[in-house]
Write a protein that holds these residues in place. Structure first.
Motif, mmCIF file in Angstrom:
data_model
loop_
_atom_site.group_PDB
_atom_site.id
_atom_site.type_symbol
_atom_site.label_atom_id
_atom_site.label_comp_id
_atom_site.label_asym_id
_atom_site.label_seq_id
_atom_site.Cartn_x
_atom_site.Cartn_y
_atom_site.Cartn_z
ATOM 1 N N ASN A 369 0.777 -1.242 0.000
ATOM 2 C CA ASN A 369 0.000 0.000 0.000
ATOM 3 C C ASN A 369 0.806 1.289 0.000
ATOM 4 O O ASN A 369 0.259 2.346 -0.318
ATOM 5 C CB ASN A 369 -0.919 0.014 1.228
ATOM 6 N N VAL A 370 2.075 1.231 0.350
ATOM 7 C CA VAL A 370 2.860 2.466 0.439
ATOM 8 C C VAL A 370 3.497 2.773 -0.915
ATOM 9 O O VAL A 370 4.266 1.969 -1.454
ATOM 10 C CB VAL A 370 3.940 2.355 1.526
ATOM 11 N N THR A 371 3.166 3.917 -1.436
ATOM 12 C CA THR A 371 3.753 4.367 -2.697
ATOM 13 C C THR A 371 5.018 5.175 -2.414
ATOM 14 O O THR A 371 5.218 5.652 -1.291
ATOM 15 C CB THR A 371 2.763 5.251 -3.462
ATOM 16 N N PRO A 372 5.884 5.348 -3.409
ATOM 17 C CA PRO A 372 7.066 6.196 -3.204
ATOM 18 C C PRO A 372 6.698 7.604 -2.754
ATOM 19 O O PRO A 372 7.411 8.219 -1.951
ATOM 20 C CB PRO A 372 7.744 6.191 -4.572
ATOM 21 N N GLU A 373 5.569 8.118 -3.254
ATOM 22 C CA GLU A 373 5.138 9.455 -2.866
ATOM 23 C C GLU A 373 4.769 9.502 -1.383
ATOM 24 O O GLU A 373 5.083 10.476 -0.678
ATOM 25 C CB GLU A 373 3.937 9.892 -3.713
ATOM 26 N N MET A 374 4.101 8.443 -0.929
ATOM 27 C CA MET A 374 3.766 8.373 0.499
ATOM 28 C C MET A 374 5.030 8.305 1.341
ATOM 29 O O MET A 374 5.180 9.008 2.346
ATOM 30 C CB MET A 374 2.910 7.136 0.789
ATOM 31 N N ARG A 375 5.951 7.440 0.930
ATOM 32 C CA ARG A 375 7.167 7.238 1.715
ATOM 33 C C ARG A 375 7.971 8.534 1.817
ATOM 34 O O ARG A 375 8.614 8.797 2.836
ATOM 35 C CB ARG A 375 8.009 6.125 1.097
ATOM 36 N N ALA A 376 7.922 9.334 0.790
ATOM 37 C CA ALA A 376 8.652 10.597 0.817
ATOM 38 C C ALA A 376 8.089 11.551 1.868
ATOM 39 O O ALA A 376 8.783 12.461 2.322
ATOM 40 C CB ALA A 376 8.601 11.250 -0.563
#
Length: 730
Positions: A369-376
């Motif tokens: 569920n975690v996208t690169p955008e979320m992780r950023a």
């Protein structure tokens, strides 16, 4: 998970404790200090089976495990038992293992000790109890030998603790070769490793007792009309030392468990345990003496004996800093060590199947569920909150795992802790969820039907957040000093005042508000809790930015009207209502962010070149400093495990939670500062990757000593709950 002795071990502890308390009285300790040895004590220990504890049954011993011997050694340390006890226990073991006759040692007929260093390199060396030891077991090159030491080569001489320490010329001793070859020398090396663990246990017992003696004195001695234990200048350093001593003891326990489990970290842990114990006992004994003031300097009080033995016992090996370097080599340079067969160990740190399953589920959820955008956007603070991920966690049943009242699964404390740790490993600390759970539970238990329908349902669904309105500009950590007023107006209330550090108020829907409803009673009795919508007329949210890259807020409440149905609990009963919430803030540690700092520093040390052209991490002093940070991380984890275990097993509250929070936050700052130094000037930058992470950890660490209750508040709790000191707070 288990932090308790078996019933058999408890019986052994009590048996030796009774004997040692009767035998190691003040006058007897002083007499032993003059003579360097107490023959009656030695014979009594032999009759109780002390010297046969670790001798195999087939060689005439009891065949017990290392942990059993540590139980005895902790009591020996607590009572300052004179003589080379750890050395004799292990000399007897080695003689028995290698086919020699251990009976004279086991029976107490011959006093034995252990040479800690190879005679081939050090034919003349200091021996614990060397002035009275008739037998010494040693390594000599490829041989393990039993030495008959004549009186003429073991002369007594004055020393720091008057404990029969002697520098012995072992070349003059008659030697019997017990065994030769790699297996024999490995067995000798293993008993030296076990000696470290037995000494760590003894030093933990010594340190604890010194602190208890200081606490007892501080609870009786008055100055300026007050018990001196009420002064934070007395109680807080004792609380710090207690954490250091307990941490070292738990490290030694962890080392035994890891040896039993075959963990690759076991040898590192042994070195760190004895280093930590030597450091903690020395500090604790000196701080205890300081508590006695000038009386502590006199030989009429026993505390001076603890100060001297705290240094004399471990220093027979050499400089304790060498153990830190040894741990560094074992961790970062691949140095191996021969470890003992420790036998059974009741102490267990296994988190259980439920917790392991929860970690696997969290890992799978985050991966999916975690996208690169979320992780950023991830950050340890409220600024890292990701609403869409929060909502998905609610839908997956991962928000309030241990709270069935909030639709959670009712998982146990171990699984809850494991889930929190798994999220932190992914970089998502999510404090918003923790506060939402706290507020949700308070509404579920004390809220009106209206609150449950309109607010609780939204929190459970992951559609709403709540922040905490406890602190005020002039109150600091004293939440009971709140002055924000709630004034009744018919079936409603008017709220006026200011709250400081209302983190998350800029993104939350509600604030859990502590207000003063009665100024004419003691401050902790006139408080009432409310849930206040942050979009209400009269609420102003003003940002306050910290140097930690996070935002908190100051919130103003000017004639804010809310119905009585948004009150939690009874009027003037706010302390009772908020008690569960406060307890939730006192159980965890900062071991995870500490590990982020260490891993970042390790990466930087691999990329930075030392003056000799090698990677910085190949430098011994660097390895030692990294190892010290590792020790503090492990202690933080152990403190958190112990607090979780105590909650799960319904054990008495003896300050485990405050110890976990306070000690780890203090060590987080201490280590982050040192690791920043170690990797400077690269660590000053915010370059993406380990430099930015270490830079952030250094800034983050400062806040951990403040929020969730300051270190000063927690030190007072530790001093009162664990050491029995009088209250230091109003």
């Amino acid at each position: 998970m288990n932090f308790e002795l078996t019933s058999e071990q408890q019986m052994v502890r009590e048996t030796f404790a009774r004997f040692l308390e009767e035998t190691c009285t003040g006058p007897q300790l002083r007499a032993a200090e003059q003579q360097g040895f107490d023959p009656a004590l030695w014979q009594g220990l032999a009759e109780l089976g002390a010297f046969g504890l670790r001798v195999p049954e087939e060689a005439g011993g009891l065949g017990l495990g290392t942990f059993d011997a540590m139980v005895v050694m902790e009591e020996a340390g607590r009572t300052l038992a004179a003589g080379p006890l750890a050395e004799a226990i292990l000399a007897a073991r080695l003689v028995g293992q290698l086919g020699g006759d251990a009976e004279p040692i086991v029976s107490g007929a011959r006093v034995a000790s252990l040479a800690l260093h190879d005679l081939a390199a050090r034919p003349r060396q200091f021996i614990a109890g060397g002035a009275v030891a008739e037998l010494v077991v040693a390594r000599r090159g490829d041989d393990v030998v039993l030495l008959e030491v004549p009186v003429t080569v073991r002369p007594a001489e004055p020393n720091l603790a008057g404990n029969a320490l002697a520098e012995v010329d072992l070349t003059a001793a008659a030697a019997t070769v017990l065994a030769s070859g790699p297996e024999a020398t490995a067995r000798h090396a293993a008993v030296v490793e076990e000696w470290k663990l037995l000494q760590a246990a003894a030093l933990a017992g010594l340190g604890r007792q010194a602190l208890q003696m200081a606490a007892a004195y501080a609870s009786e001695r008055k100055q300026f009309g007050q018990l001196i234990g009420q002064f934070q200048a007395i109680s807080h350093p004792l609380a710090d030392c207690l954490c250091e001593v307990d941490g070292a003891k738990l490290l030694a326990w962890k080392a035994v468990r890891e040896i039993a489990d075959g963990s690759p970290d076991a040898a590192v842990n042994v070195s760190l345990a004895i280093w930590a114990a030597a450091d903690a006992a020395g500090k604790a004994a000196s701080q205890a003496l300081q508590t006695f003031g000038g009386y502590g300097l006199t030989t009429e009080y026993d505390i001076y004996l603890y100060v001297l033995r705290a240094k004399a016992w471990p220093l027979v090996w050499g400089d304790p800093a060498g153990w830190l370097e040894e741990a560094g080599r074992r961790r970062y340079a691949g140095e191996t060590a021969s470890l003992p067969d420790v036998g059974d160990c009741p102490i267990e740190f296994d988190i259980g199947e439920e917790a392991r399953a929860m970690i696997a589920e969290i890992d799978a959820f985050m991966t999916a569920n975690v996208t690169p955008e979320m992780r950023a956007r991830f950050h340890y603070s409220w600024e890292g909150h990701v609403p869409e991920l929060h909502k998905k966690m609610a839908e997956a049943g991962l928000l309030f795992l241990s709270s069935p009242e909030l639709g959670g699964r009712g998982v146990g404390p171990y699984a809850r802790s494991a889930a929190r740790g798994a999220l932190e490993r992914h970089g998502y600390s999510n404090p918003a969820a923790g506060v939402a759970e706290m507020v949700g539970l308070m509404i579920a238990r004390t809220g009106s039907d209206e609150l449950k329908r309109d607010v609780l349902s939204r929190i459970i669904a992951g559609e709403a957040l709540a922040s905490l309105g406890y602190s005020e500009p002039g109150a600091g950590s004293d939440v009971f000093a709140a002055q924000t007023r709630a004034t009744p107006e018919g079936n409603a209330w008017r709220i006026d005042g200011t709250k400081m550090f209302t983190s998350g108020a800029n993104i939350a829907d509600y604030v859990l508000m502590l207000t003063r409803t009665n100024p004419d009673v003691p401050k902790h009795k006139g408080l009432t809790m409310f849930v206040v919508p942050l979009k209400s007329e009269g609420v102003t949210v003003q940002p306050v930015y910290t140097f930690q890259d996070e935002r908190t807020n100051i919130t103003f409440y000017d004639n804010v009207k809310i119905p009585d149905s948004w009150r939690l609990g009874e009027v003037d009963g706010g302390v009772r209502t908020m008690s569960a919430a406060l307890e939730l803030e006192h159980g965890g540690s900062f071991a995870k962010p500490m590990s982020h700092a260490l891993h970042a520093a390790e990466d930087l040390c691999r990329s930075i070149t030392a003056p000799d052209g090698a990677p910085l991490i190949a430098t011994p002093r660097v390895q030692a400093r990294l190892a010290r940070a590792l020790a503090n991380i492990w202690i933080g984890e152990l403190f958190e495990y112990r607090a979780t275990w105590a909650a799960a097993e319904k054990k008495p509250n003896v300050g485990y939670g405050p110890m976990a929070k306070m000690h780890s936050s203090e060590k987080f700052l201490e280590d982050a500062r040192d690791l920043l130094d170690l990797t400077a000037p690269l660590s000053l930058t915010k370059r993406e990757g380990p430099a930015a992470m270490l830079n952030q950890c250094y800034r983050h660490a400062h806040g951990t000593r403040i929020y969730g209750g300051t270190s000063q508040v927690h030190r007072s709790m530790i001093a009162e709950r664990v050491l029995g000191l009088p209250r230091t707070r109003g």
